[in-house]
Design a protein around this motif. Structure first.
Motif, mmCIF file in Angstrom:
data_model
loop_
_atom_site.group_PDB
_atom_site.id
_atom_site.type_symbol
_atom_site.label_atom_id
_atom_site.label_comp_id
_atom_site.label_asym_id
_atom_site.label_seq_id
_atom_site.Cartn_x
_atom_site.Cartn_y
_atom_site.Cartn_z
ATOM 1 N N ARG A 35 5.460 3.753 11.018
ATOM 2 C CA ARG A 35 6.017 4.749 10.091
ATOM 3 C C ARG A 35 7.478 4.449 9.774
ATOM 4 N NH1 ARG A 35 3.172 8.544 13.445
ATOM 5 N NH2 ARG A 35 1.391 9.354 12.334
ATOM 6 N N ALA A 36 8.225 4.000 10.770
ATOM 7 C CA ALA A 36 9.643 3.703 10.571
ATOM 8 C C ALA A 36 9.852 2.485 9.675
ATOM 9 C CB ALA A 36 10.325 3.482 11.918
ATOM 10 N N ARG A 37 8.882 1.599 9.620
ATOM 11 C CA ARG A 37 9.028 0.345 8.861
ATOM 12 C C ARG A 37 8.318 0.362 7.514
ATOM 13 N NH1 ARG A 37 8.480 -4.279 13.534
ATOM 14 N NH2 ARG A 37 10.231 -3.527 14.783
ATOM 15 N N THR A 38 7.682 1.467 7.181
ATOM 16 C CA THR A 38 6.959 1.571 5.913
ATOM 17 C C THR A 38 7.370 2.851 5.196
ATOM 18 O OG1 THR A 38 5.097 2.717 6.946
ATOM 19 C CG2 THR A 38 4.954 0.313 6.810
ATOM 20 N N LEU A 39 6.904 2.985 3.973
ATOM 21 C CA LEU A 39 7.186 4.176 3.168
ATOM 22 C C LEU A 39 5.875 4.808 2.717
ATOM 23 C CD1 LEU A 39 9.930 2.658 0.864
ATOM 24 C CD2 LEU A 39 10.287 4.245 2.768
ATOM 25 N N PRO A 40 5.883 6.119 2.514
ATOM 26 C CA PRO A 40 4.674 6.755 1.960
ATOM 27 C C PRO A 40 4.403 6.230 0.549
ATOM 28 C CG PRO A 40 6.237 8.403 2.755
ATOM 29 C CD PRO A 40 6.937 7.076 2.799
ATOM 30 N N ASP A 41 3.151 6.028 0.248
ATOM 31 C CA ASP A 41 2.746 5.614 -1.093
ATOM 32 C C ASP A 41 2.678 6.858 -1.972
ATOM 33 O OD1 ASP A 41 1.531 4.729 -3.410
ATOM 34 O OD2 ASP A 41 -0.153 3.761 -2.390
ATOM 35 N N PRO A 42 3.583 6.989 -2.950
ATOM 36 C CA PRO A 42 3.592 8.197 -3.775
ATOM 37 C C PRO A 42 2.352 8.339 -4.657
ATOM 38 C CG PRO A 42 5.136 6.598 -4.646
ATOM 39 C CD PRO A 42 4.615 6.042 -3.348
ATOM 40 N N PHE A 43 1.606 7.260 -4.816
ATOM 41 C CA PHE A 43 0.415 7.290 -5.670
ATOM 42 C C PHE A 43 -0.879 7.255 -4.857
ATOM 43 C CE2 PHE A 43 3.834 5.156 -8.034
ATOM 44 C CZ PHE A 43 4.020 6.094 -9.038
ATOM 45 N N ALA A 44 -0.794 7.471 -3.557
ATOM 46 C CA ALA A 44 -1.976 7.370 -2.690
ATOM 47 C C ALA A 44 -3.095 8.298 -3.136
ATOM 48 C CB ALA A 44 -1.588 7.656 -1.246
ATOM 49 N N ASP A 45 -2.762 9.500 -3.579
ATOM 50 C CA ASP A 45 -3.793 10.443 -4.005
ATOM 51 C C ASP A 45 -4.470 10.045 -5.308
ATOM 52 O OD1 ASP A 45 -3.293 11.963 -1.784
ATOM 53 O OD2 ASP A 45 -1.950 13.349 -2.826
ATOM 54 N N ARG A 46 -3.850 9.148 -6.051
ATOM 55 C CA ARG A 46 -4.422 8.718 -7.340
ATOM 56 C C ARG A 46 -5.208 7.412 -7.230
ATOM 57 N NH1 ARG A 46 1.162 9.490 -10.544
ATOM 58 N NH2 ARG A 46 1.500 11.640 -9.940
ATOM 59 N N ARG A 47 -5.131 6.768 -6.077
ATOM 60 C CA ARG A 47 -5.816 5.488 -5.917
ATOM 61 C C ARG A 47 -7.327 5.714 -5.800
ATOM 62 N NH1 ARG A 47 -1.792 2.351 -6.550
ATOM 63 N NH2 ARG A 47 0.065 2.470 -5.278
ATOM 64 N N ARG A 53 -7.103 8.126 6.193
ATOM 65 C CA ARG A 53 -6.307 7.620 7.306
ATOM 66 C C ARG A 53 -4.870 7.393 6.835
ATOM 67 N NH1 ARG A 53 -10.638 3.692 10.380
ATOM 68 N NH2 ARG A 53 -11.853 5.435 11.199
ATOM 69 N N TRP A 54 -3.932 8.021 7.515
ATOM 70 C CA TRP A 54 -2.536 8.032 7.058
ATOM 71 C C TRP A 54 -1.962 6.632 6.894
ATOM 72 C CZ3 TRP A 54 1.199 5.679 9.805
ATOM 73 C CH2 TRP A 54 0.965 5.457 11.152
ATOM 74 N N TRP A 55 -2.332 5.681 7.743
ATOM 75 C CA TRP A 55 -1.760 4.338 7.652
ATOM 76 C C TRP A 55 -2.239 3.591 6.425
ATOM 77 C CZ3 TRP A 55 -4.938 6.087 11.494
ATOM 78 C CH2 TRP A 55 -6.226 5.570 11.535
ATOM 79 N N ARG A 56 -3.299 4.037 5.818
ATOM 80 C CA ARG A 56 -3.764 3.437 4.571
ATOM 81 C C ARG A 56 -3.030 4.013 3.363
ATOM 82 N NH1 ARG A 56 -6.969 -0.880 4.460
ATOM 83 N NH2 ARG A 56 -8.085 -1.110 6.392
ATOM 84 N N ARG A 57 -2.228 5.038 3.588
ATOM 85 C CA ARG A 57 -1.461 5.661 2.506
ATOM 86 C C ARG A 57 0.022 5.321 2.628
ATOM 87 N NH1 ARG A 57 -4.443 10.120 4.485
ATOM 88 N NH2 ARG A 57 -2.475 11.053 5.140
ATOM 89 N N ARG A 58 0.316 4.146 3.198
ATOM 90 C CA ARG A 58 1.698 3.690 3.373
ATOM 91 C C ARG A 58 1.910 2.418 2.557
ATOM 92 N NH1 ARG A 58 4.975 7.300 5.776
ATOM 93 N NH2 ARG A 58 6.267 5.631 6.542
ATOM 94 N N LEU A 59 3.144 2.231 2.119
ATOM 95 C CA LEU A 59 3.523 0.997 1.422
ATOM 96 C C LEU A 59 4.225 0.089 2.415
ATOM 97 C CD1 LEU A 59 5.026 2.457 -1.871
ATOM 98 C CD2 LEU A 59 2.796 1.374 -1.567
ATOM 99 N N ALA A 60 3.757 -1.143 2.498
ATOM 100 C CA ALA A 60 4.365 -2.121 3.395
ATOM 101 C C ALA A 60 4.554 -3.419 2.641
ATOM 102 C CB ALA A 60 3.483 -2.344 4.614
ATOM 103 N N ALA A 61 5.617 -4.106 2.931
ATOM 104 C CA ALA A 61 5.893 -5.396 2.283
ATOM 105 C C ALA A 61 5.358 -6.525 3.154
ATOM 106 C CB ALA A 61 7.384 -5.566 2.077
ATOM 107 N N GLY A 62 5.051 -7.637 2.531
ATOM 108 C CA GLY A 62 4.670 -8.822 3.282
ATOM 109 C C GLY A 62 3.222 -8.847 3.684
ATOM 110 N N ARG A 63 2.945 -9.537 4.789
ATOM 111 C CA ARG A 63 1.574 -9.766 5.232
ATOM 112 C C ARG A 63 0.868 -8.498 5.688
ATOM 113 N NH1 ARG A 63 2.594 -14.472 9.401
ATOM 114 N NH2 ARG A 63 4.324 -13.083 9.797
ATOM 115 N N ASP A 64 1.609 -7.452 5.973
ATOM 116 C CA ASP A 64 1.030 -6.212 6.477
ATOM 117 C C ASP A 64 0.361 -5.381 5.394
ATOM 118 O OD1 ASP A 64 2.420 -3.234 7.973
ATOM 119 O OD2 ASP A 64 0.448 -4.098 8.142
ATOM 120 N N SER A 65 0.426 -5.798 4.172
ATOM 121 C CA SER A 65 -0.019 -4.948 3.066
ATOM 122 C C SER A 65 -1.536 -4.836 2.945
ATOM 123 C CB SER A 65 0.569 -5.454 1.754
ATOM 124 O OG SER A 65 0.165 -6.782 1.523
#
Length: 66
Positions: A35-47, A53-65
């Protein structure tokens, strides 16, 4: 990371109570780090996939995406 966290969630549901509690404590610390290294996806509800699962609604850069 997201697939691994999916697997952990499934394992947590199947473990006996004592083991589940111990693993849950370890996973909670890892979740806090994620959570500290990612941001909430503001468009998660529209995808189209709309994960519950909360971790699928996060934005992450790099290989973790994925």
């Amino acid at each position: 990371m997201r697939h691994a966290r999916d697997v952990l969630a499934d394992v947590l549901q199947q473990l006996p109570a004592r083991a589940r509690g111990e693993l849950r404590r370890h996973v909670a610390r890892l979740d806090d780090t994620y959570r500290a290294r990612t941001l909430p996806d503001p468009f998660a509800d529209r995808r189209p996939w709309r994960s519950d699962r909360w971790w699928r609604r996060r934005l992450a850069a790099g290989r973790d995406s994925g």
